[in-house]
Structure formats: C-alpha cells, structure tokens
Design a protein around this motif. Structure first.
Motif, PDB file in Angstrom:
ATOM      1  N   ASN A 329     -12.102  -4.598  -4.645  1.00  0.00           N
ATOM      2  CA  ASN A 329     -11.619  -5.806  -3.985  1.00  0.00           C
ATOM      3  C   ASN A 329     -10.988  -6.688  -5.064  1.00  0.00           C
ATOM      4  OD1 ASN A 329     -11.340  -8.345  -2.779  1.00  0.00           O
ATOM      5  ND2 ASN A 329     -13.174  -8.101  -1.514  1.00  0.00           N
ATOM      6  N   GLN A 337      -5.337  -7.435  -9.597  1.00  0.00           N
ATOM      7  CA  GLN A 337      -4.240  -7.693  -8.657  1.00  0.00           C
ATOM      8  C   GLN A 337      -2.906  -7.269  -9.255  1.00  0.00           C
ATOM      9  OE1 GLN A 337      -4.331 -11.822  -7.532  1.00  0.00           O
ATOM     10  NE2 GLN A 337      -6.408 -11.730  -6.704  1.00  0.00           N
ATOM     11  N   ASN A 366     -11.297  -2.949   0.116  1.00  0.00           N
ATOM     12  CA  ASN A 366     -10.728  -4.173   0.676  1.00  0.00           C
ATOM     13  C   ASN A 366      -9.552  -4.578  -0.204  1.00  0.00           C
ATOM     14  OD1 ASN A 366     -10.115  -6.827   1.406  1.00  0.00           O
ATOM     15  ND2 ASN A 366     -12.228  -7.308   1.932  1.00  0.00           N
ATOM     16  N   LEU A 367      -8.330  -4.413   0.295  1.00  0.00           N
ATOM     17  CA  LEU A 367      -7.138  -4.612  -0.532  1.00  0.00           C
ATOM     18  C   LEU A 367      -6.169  -5.618   0.069  1.00  0.00           C
ATOM     19  CD1 LEU A 367      -6.566  -0.897  -1.574  1.00  0.00           C
ATOM     20  CD2 LEU A 367      -7.489  -2.727  -2.979  1.00  0.00           C
ATOM     21  N   GLY A 368      -6.687  -6.612   0.771  1.00  0.00           N
ATOM     22  CA  GLY A 368      -5.836  -7.692   1.250  1.00  0.00           C
ATOM     23  C   GLY A 368      -5.320  -8.481   0.056  1.00  0.00           C
ATOM     24  N   ASP A 373       2.199  -4.644   0.257  1.00  0.00           N
ATOM     25  CA  ASP A 373       2.259  -3.922   1.522  1.00  0.00           C
ATOM     26  C   ASP A 373       0.883  -3.297   1.728  1.00  0.00           C
ATOM     27  OD1 ASP A 373       2.570  -2.177   3.623  1.00  0.00           O
ATOM     28  OD2 ASP A 373       4.381  -1.214   2.850  1.00  0.00           O
ATOM     29  N   GLU A 374       0.038  -3.947   2.514  1.00  0.00           N
ATOM     30  CA  GLU A 374      -1.345  -3.495   2.634  1.00  0.00           C
ATOM     31  C   GLU A 374      -1.441  -2.108   3.254  1.00  0.00           C
ATOM     32  OE1 GLU A 374      -5.718  -4.877   4.340  1.00  0.00           O
ATOM     33  OE2 GLU A 374      -4.014  -6.260   4.498  1.00  0.00           O
ATOM     34  N   ARG A 375      -0.504  -1.758   4.115  1.00  0.00           N
ATOM     35  CA  ARG A 375      -0.524  -0.413   4.706  1.00  0.00           C
ATOM     36  C   ARG A 375      -0.381   0.655   3.627  1.00  0.00           C
ATOM     37  NH1 ARG A 375       3.984  -0.210   9.210  1.00  0.00           N
ATOM     38  NH2 ARG A 375       3.268   1.941   9.199  1.00  0.00           N
ATOM     39  N   MET A 378      -3.381   0.570   1.083  1.00  0.00           N
ATOM     40  CA  MET A 378      -4.611   1.171   1.585  1.00  0.00           C
ATOM     41  C   MET A 378      -4.528   2.696   1.530  1.00  0.00           C
ATOM     42  SD  MET A 378      -7.676   0.888   2.899  1.00  0.00           S
ATOM     43  CE  MET A 378      -7.980  -0.708   3.688  1.00  0.00           C
ATOM     44  N   SER A 397     -10.340  -3.930   6.416  1.00  0.00           N
ATOM     45  CA  SER A 397      -9.101  -4.684   6.614  1.00  0.00           C
ATOM     46  C   SER A 397      -9.104  -5.311   7.995  1.00  0.00           C
ATOM     47  CB  SER A 397      -7.880  -3.766   6.466  1.00  0.00           C
ATOM     48  OG  SER A 397      -6.684  -4.468   6.742  1.00  0.00           O
ATOM     49  N   ALA A 402      -2.885  -1.228   8.657  1.00  0.00           N
ATOM     50  CA  ALA A 402      -3.405  -0.805   7.356  1.00  0.00           C
ATOM     51  C   ALA A 402      -4.578   0.153   7.539  1.00  0.00           C
ATOM     52  CB  ALA A 402      -3.833  -2.015   6.538  1.00  0.00           C
TER      53      ALA A 402
END
Length: 804
Positions: A329, A337, A366-368, A373-375, A378, A397, A402
C-alpha cells in the motif's frame, strides 16, 4: 443437455468417455494427406467416423469431437484459420450422426492455445478468452451436448477457457488439467489449487487427463475427490510413450489401465475415458468393468478455499488466526509511490517476500494512487507478486474495473476487498466475485455510515449475505468485516465490534471474519501495544483473519493498561496516555544489514529483481570486481542456485523466467566490457523445433534461460527442416544445436538432423529435448546429450563445451 441433467447423470451412474483420437489416427495411417488432424473433419470425414464408431461400439457414453487443436492460433499454423467454423461444425455434425444410433452424447473438445499467457508468454488473458470464445461459439452452434476443456497446463489459461465456454455455451462444461508425477503442472499449479479454482468457477465436472501413467493419476484423483463435491473425470494415457524400432509405443496394457481406473472408481470418480495411446480395446474393457455402476460414495468435509497458483489454504480447516499482510500500500510512502508510477516493482516484490517471511498467509494489494491507472497497476502488481510468493492474494480497491483486471491476472482464488451494504456497491462487485470465483469481504457499513451497535452491523451483514446468495455466492465465499474504530475517538464501539464477531460465528459458522487491526490505535502513542491487545481480544471473540503489519511483534506479553482501554475501563485513555504518552516514537530500522555489492547482485538474480540490476551492476563494477569475475562469481552461481531451487520444487517456471530476465539484463550491461579473449561466454547455440512440429513454447523458454547464462542464441523457430538447421550451424559457426519436439510423430526428424551432421562431418554437438523425448532415445539416435527442461539444458550445454 442441461447442466442439471448432466450432474444428475453423473450422480446416478458411471459414465464412459471414449479414448484417444490423435494417436489412433496416427496408428491407422489416417493422418496421411492432411496437415492438421482437425482438417480430416472436412477433408476425410470417414476416417474420423470410423474411430468414433469403434469407440461407441466399445461402450462409450460420450464421444469427443476431433477439435482439440481447432482454435485460431493452431489452425493458423496450417493456414486453416479461415476454416475454423467449418472444421468445428463438421466435427460436431459427424460425431452426432455416429452417436445417434447409440444414444450417446457428443462433447466438443477444446485444447490449449499453444502459447503461454503473460507474463510467461505474449498472449494476454483477454486474447486467450477471445480464442476460446470463438471456438466455443462454433461448437455450440453446431449442437454439441457438452464442452470439454482438456490438457491444460497453465491455470490462468484454464480460467480464460472456462469463462469463454460458460459465456458462449448453454450446457455442461468439464475442465481437465495435465500434471506431472509429483502432482504439479509445469508452471507449478498443484492438484488442490486446480480443484479449488474449478469449484469456485462452478464447472460441471473437473478432472485429469494425459499427464503421467494411469496409476500415478489415480493417486492424484484421490486428492480431488476428497477435496471438492463436484463430479470428477479420469482420462489417463496408456503409459508414457517410448520409441521402439522407430515406432511410438505406449507400454500400458488395457488391464493395467483398468486396474488404475478401478482404484480411481474407489475414490469416487464419476467419469472414465482414455487419452494418448488408449484404443477401443481399452474402452471396451473399461466399459465392461465400470459402465453403469453407481459411483462410490464421497464425503467431502466443508471447505473454505483460497489459493495462489501453487498453494491452497483451507480456512475452514484451521483454528489458527491468518495474518493478511497490509504493507503493499503506497499511502504515505513517497518513494514507493514514485517507483510504482515509474513502472518499478522492485519494492513491491521485496515487500511481498518480506511479509510472507514474517508470517503473512495472505497479501492485501491496495494500489489506489493519484495519477496512476489503477486498472493497469493492479493487474501488473498481481502478476509481479504471484511470481515471487505462493500465498493467496486479497485485491483491495473501490474501483470495480481495477478489481476485474486484478482478477484476470490472478492465478488462484483470491479475496475481493470489499463490498458493503450499499445496493450499488453490491450490484457492481458481487457479480465479479461470482464470475471469477473469488471470495468476498463484506464491510458491515452502508450509505448511512458506520452502525453504532453490534445488532445494526449484523443486520447489514444479513443484507450482504442475502445479496451474495442472490448472485449465487455460497456462505463459504463470504468474510465479514465488523469494523475496527479508533480507541482514541470511540472506545465504546470496540465492544460492539467484538460482540458482532461472536454473534456471526454462532449464527453463520461457515462464514469467516476479518478486521483491520491497526485502525484501533490511530491517534495514540505506543500503537503496537494497543494493536496487539486488540488482536488478542478479537482472536478470543473468534476472529478468523487480521489485516496487519507482519513485521511488527504480535507475540509480546499483553499490556493490561492497553486491554483496559479496549474494554472500556479507561474511557478517556487517561491511564494509557499517562503510561505511554512520553515514550519516544519508534524509530524505523532498515530491515537487515546492507549486503556487499557482489551479494546484492547475486540476490537480485536469484530473486528476479530486474529493475535494480543496472544500479547494482554499476556499484559492483565500481567496487573493483572485473567484468569476468562479476559473471563467474555473481551471476552464474546465482543462476545455479535458481536451478537447484527449480529441482527442489521451490521455484517453478515463473520464477525461473523472472531470474533469467534479471540475468539477461545483467549480461546486457556486462557484455560490452568483456574482452573477446576473456574466456567468458560459451558461444553460440542454434535452437529449432524440428520439421513437422509447430510447437515452440518449451523451446522459447530454453532460449531465455540459455541467454541468461551468457549464450548467444540463434532461434530458427518451429517446423525447421534438417538442411536449414545445418546451414545455420555452418554460417554461425555454432558449437551447439538444440532440437525440440513435442510430438512422438516428429521425434524421428531429430535423427535426420544427427545423421546429416555426421555425414557432413560437422563439428557441432546436438542436444535434444521435449515432452516425449527421453535420454534413451537421445542415445539411440546418436545425439550428444538430452535435457529434460530449460534449467538442465543450460547445465548440459555448459558441460558439453567445458566438461566438468
């Protein structure tokens, strides 16, 4: 045929499938005049009819169409892609016409696409789905009663095939995989993981085909029948093929085959047939012994499976609390990040390994991340993590898109984190859990906010449960989160959380519970003391899983002051703050001692740390280690360890490829610095799949591993004749030639190459390999060596040039 009818049939009596099609066509000389075996469906249909008739006369209840390779990529190898519809439709039509007088059923056969899915290969999940969907539509429109997906070796490919079949065919779907003698596929999937995924995706039957000999397969069938309640199929070979007097021989007898089938019958298998080398004689004896019998009774205990590609855990079978690692995360971790945004996943892989090493049984992802591009993130994170650890994953998510990309990438049965009582959320997420066979966390809150009492949280849990059942999810797919609130703000709420866990455990024993532990200590000093105390209280209440930081100490002696705060005996946290308020903040200490640069390089290759290879290489060379020493003391020994791990089944194909890519990156930086006369580099090797054989998955993996060992590989591709191979060897002045074959019908072409080499007195040596090839065969044809897999090929190549 309706799915319910098929399952009812299998519950009432033993059903007999037919035997091999491909080897029977070969034995009868029926492959003459055709390129692909499937071409016979339209070019010489009477040949296929004859085989079907013989199996029906032998007692088969179901015959399987001659469409194993009738998908677009495989037909394209024979320039038949434009005939896909006609080839599949013709196969079903002639099978149905032969089956009708016998009142038998017709199963449309779907085989692999012939290439690995990403990241092992170049085919994406969506592309594989499209390939299978196209064939499934053709078989469905032609009127097949059943679809059988078989001889799958890669679990994500099987998942794509199951989805495509169920989306495009309104009837029973059977899923079968092929395993080695140790009960794993070549990519590491074990039998239990296969069974857990098939049950979660609700196929109508699952089973084993091809693989090893009948007796070994019967032992694997026992694992499946004792683990899931679905009907099970059993389709072994007639033993492992051998070449005797230049002919392919399957050594097993009908009696040995049926003896193994009877053993599998005793384990509760429902459906029996034969794969490579079996004949109508095998099916006749099988039918005589088993047809129409009542299936043996099976008693499968309740299970709650979660799985990765290579490992399954049964939450229902343990009383031990399961730690879910929370560290993947990037929130409040600036460097992490920045790495993720730059496409660098080194820290992610390192964190995954470290958490598992410290006891995490599941990893939360958890990669918000703002700006990402979260899709895509992930999906890539799932691929990267499951290459380096074997625990199940929890996809975390709030974005349905995602989650779906993560589910496509996942090679096991994961958890979705999460839904809540909001109807829109339930409608968006629950269908994904059902479609992809995932478990689901139900967060007991809704659009009105966090409920105050245990009763209110239980009421939301009931709504989530009702919605899940509406979408077809069972109770053994559901995990409730009754919410951890901060003791600093609402200490009185913690009692309601614990009470809700106790109520749920009593009311729904099949359903499991989970909490995020560290929320409880938000805003207070000495957080771990409070976290540990709360975990103990939750465990006493019956908590199943806890999302936490595995790197912290969770076995410390309980703090009475912390426990009093959590139990409402210190409502304003006065005593707790008095005890801990003046304590210095915990200093983050780097994990472990920094390794010397040469050991960092060694570790980077073993762990497949591709992103940091360039930086580590610079540091190693600047430290004074020569390029030759770097290769011989760091990279090659690291690859040797990877080979040893592969041999011990600690590593599987995904990890080998990851390490090979890291080594390739290292050599790319090293090679310009190496002098021609430095003694490094084994030289050149020519690789080719021999004439008549259009399979190259294994050869491509061998190429990657050889390159990682410093070889210059000239890959000639597939279906390469002897003259082309010899000309390339002369032109490139290669020291070695590696030949691959996946079919017994093409193995003899290897001998043609060896004889041509000998006739021309050419100096290179020849290594042979491939699924049907053996060391004995290599010696018979005069090859210089045999390698059973890519790791052994690298070792063998080195020994041929520089004998140990």
């Amino acid at each position: 045929m309706k799915r319910e009818q098929f399952r009812q049939l299998l519950s009432e009596r033993i059903v007999i499938l037919d035997g091999a099609m491909g080897t029977e066509l070969q034995k009868r000389g029926f492959l003459d005049g055709a390129g692909a075996p499937e071409e016979l469906n339209v070019k010489y249909p009477e040949r296929i009819r004859a085989v079907h008739r013989d199996y029906l006369a032998a007692g088969a209840d179901i015959i399987v169409t001659n469409t194993f390779g009738a998908n677009r990529p495989k037909l394209s190898e024979y320039h038949l892609a434009g005939e896909l519809e006609s080839v599949n439709r013709a196969a079903v039509k002639l099978a149905m016409e032969e089956a009708k007088p016998f009142n038998a059923l017709v199963a449309g056969d779907i085989g692999p696409v012939g290439a690995y899915l990403t990241p092992l290969g170049q085919v994406t999940f969506d592309e594989a789905y499209g390939i299978f969907a196209e064939q499934a539509r053709a078989l469905s429109s032609a009127g097949a009663d059943i679809l059988i997906i078989e001889t799958m070796a890669e679990i994500r490919e099987l998942k794509a095939a199951i989805l495509a079949a169920k989306d495009n065919f309104n009837g029973p779907v059977v899923a079968q995989m092929t395993f080695t003698s140790d009960g794993t596929t070549v990519t590491g999937t074990d039998v239990l993981s296969f069974a857990a995924i098939c049950q979660a995706m609700e196929v109508d039957a699952l089973g084993l085909n091809c693989s090893v000999g009948p007796k070994d397969l019967a032992a694997l069938a026992k694992i499946i029948t004792s683990s899931v309640s679905l009907p099970v199929s059993f389709k072994p070979n007639a033993g492992m093929p051998r070449l005797v007097n230049r002919k392919t021989i399957f050594p097993g007898t009908p009696e040995e085959f049926v003896a193994a089938a009877l053993e599998a019958f005793g384990h509760g298998v429902n459906m029996f047939g034969g794969c490579c080398g079996t004949t109508p004689e095998f099916i006749a004896l099988l039918s005589k012994m088993l047809k129409g019998k009542n299936p043996a009774p099976r008693t499968a205990a309740p299970h709650f499976y979660l799985s990765s590609r290579t490992k399954t855990i049964d939450i229902a079978a343990t009383d031990k609390l399961i730690m879910v690692g929370e560290r993947i995360n990037p929130t409040n971790r600036k460097s992490f990040q920045e790495e993720l945004l730059a496409g660098n996943f080194a820290t992610l892989r390192r964190e995954a390994r470290a958490q598992v090493s410290d006891g995490a049984g599941i990893l939360d992802i958890n990669l918000g991340l703002p700006g990402a591009d979260e899709r895509a993130l992930m999906a890539r994170a799932v691929e990267e993590i499951q290459e380096v650890v074997s625990v199940p994953l929890c996809l975390d998510s709030s974005l349905a898109a995602a989650l779906e990309e993560g589910l496509k990438a996942c090679a096991g049965k994961p958890i979705i984190n999460s839904v809540n009582g909001d109807d829109q959320k339930l409608a968006a997420i629950l269908p994904l859990a059902k479609r992809y066979g995932a478990a689901i966390i139900g967060l007991c809150t809704d659009e009105k906010g966090i409920p105050r009492t245990a009763a209110e949280r239980i009421a939301i849990a009931e709504r989530i449960l009702a919605a899940a059942q509406k979408y077809g999810l069972g109770r053994s797919e559901i995990i409730f989160d009754f919410l951890t609130l901060a003791a600093s703000a609402m200490p009185e709420q913690l009692a309601h959380t614990l009470e809700a866990i106790r109520i749920a455990k009593q009311r729904w024993p099949e359903i499991k519970t989970i909490l995020g532990i560290s929320n409880v200590s938000f805003g207070l000093p000495a957080r771990q003391a409070l976290n540990s105390a709360f975990l103990n209280l939750a465990r006493e209440a019956g908590l199943t899983m806890a999302i936490l930081n595995p790197h912290e100490r969770w076995d410390a002696a309980e703090d009475a002051i912390a426990r009093n705060l959590l139990l409402g005996r210190d409502s304003s946290a006065t005593a707790y703050i008095a005890r801990y308020g003046n304590m210095p903040k915990k200093t983050q200490v780097a994990a472990g001692v920094a390794l010397p640069q040469d050991r960092q390089l060694y570790a980077a290759v073993v762990e497949g740390n591709r992103e940091e290879i360039a930086r580590i290489m610079d540091a190693v060379l600047e430290s004074g280690l020569s390029p030759l020493e770097t290769a011989n003391k760091c990279i090659l020994p690291a690859l040797a360890e990877v080979g040893e791990k592969f041999g011990r089944k600690e590593y599987f194909l995904p990890q080998v490829i990851l390490s090979a890519e890291a080594a390739q990156a290292a050599f790319a930086k090293l090679k310009p610095l190496l002098k021609k006369d430095s003694g490094f580099g084994a030289g050149k090797i020519i690789l080719a799949t021999v004439k008549g054989d259009v399979h190259d998955i294994g050869k491509n993996i061998v190429a990657a591993v050889l390159e990682s060992h410093g070889w210059e590989v000239i890959d000639l591709g597939k279906n390469v004749d002897a003259e082309t191979i010899l000309e390339a060897a002369r032109r490139e002045k290669s020291q070695l030639v590696g030949l691959s074959a996946l079919m017994t019908t093409t193995m003899l072409e290897m001998e043609t190459v060896v004889e041509a080499r000998n006739k021309g007195a050419l100096p290179f040596k020849i290594i042979v390999g491939g699924a049907p090839v053996t060391e004995r065969f290599a010696k018979e044809i005069g090859a210089d060596a045999y390698a059973k897999d890519a790791v052994e090929a690298a070792k063998t190549a080195k020994n041929l040039i520089t004998p140990p």
